[in-house]
Design a protein around this motif. Sequence first.
Motif: not given
Length: 173
Positions: A18-23, A30-32, A35-37, A63-64
């Motif tokens: 996902v990260d770096g491929v689909l996003s 987020s403030p919490e 990660p917001m993809r 990621g989770d």
Amino acid sequence: MSSINYDLNKIKAFIFDVDGVLSPDSIPMSPEGEPMRMVNIKDGYALNLACKTGYGLAIITGGDTEAVRLRFSRLGIEHIYMKSSIKITDFNDYLSKTGYKPEEIIYVGDDLPDYQVMQAVGLPVAPADAAPEIRGIAKYISHKKGGEGVARDVIEQVMKTQGTWMNDKAFGW
């Protein structure tokens, strides 16, 4: 005609990080602290079309977040591995559940956690901005960066080669 130097008629399944491929590889938080993809809509369309056409699809990510699970399950992807610390373990689980052979699979990864799986599949693919070690073992490096259409690039090339791209399932969600 495909720019991928592999017999694309062998391909039956696609697996994506996902990260770096689909996003993109830079993501807002987020403030919490979640990660917001961002995702690419054309990637999503190609993923959904591949699912509807009968290709196997899977996500293997470290990621989770529920947003990632929801996004890809809504596109029709059944095999979603989250919190994958050793991706080759989840890859082997996917093989055992589906019966696919490694030479029938494209894996798209961008960084070191993807290395072992990329060595195991028939067609390892990297986005244009992948880590040098990953580009070094990829049999195809997309002209697209992560999050900017790399999934659409490889899915479209495979489906066009196999004559499944403009099928009766292509005209709608």
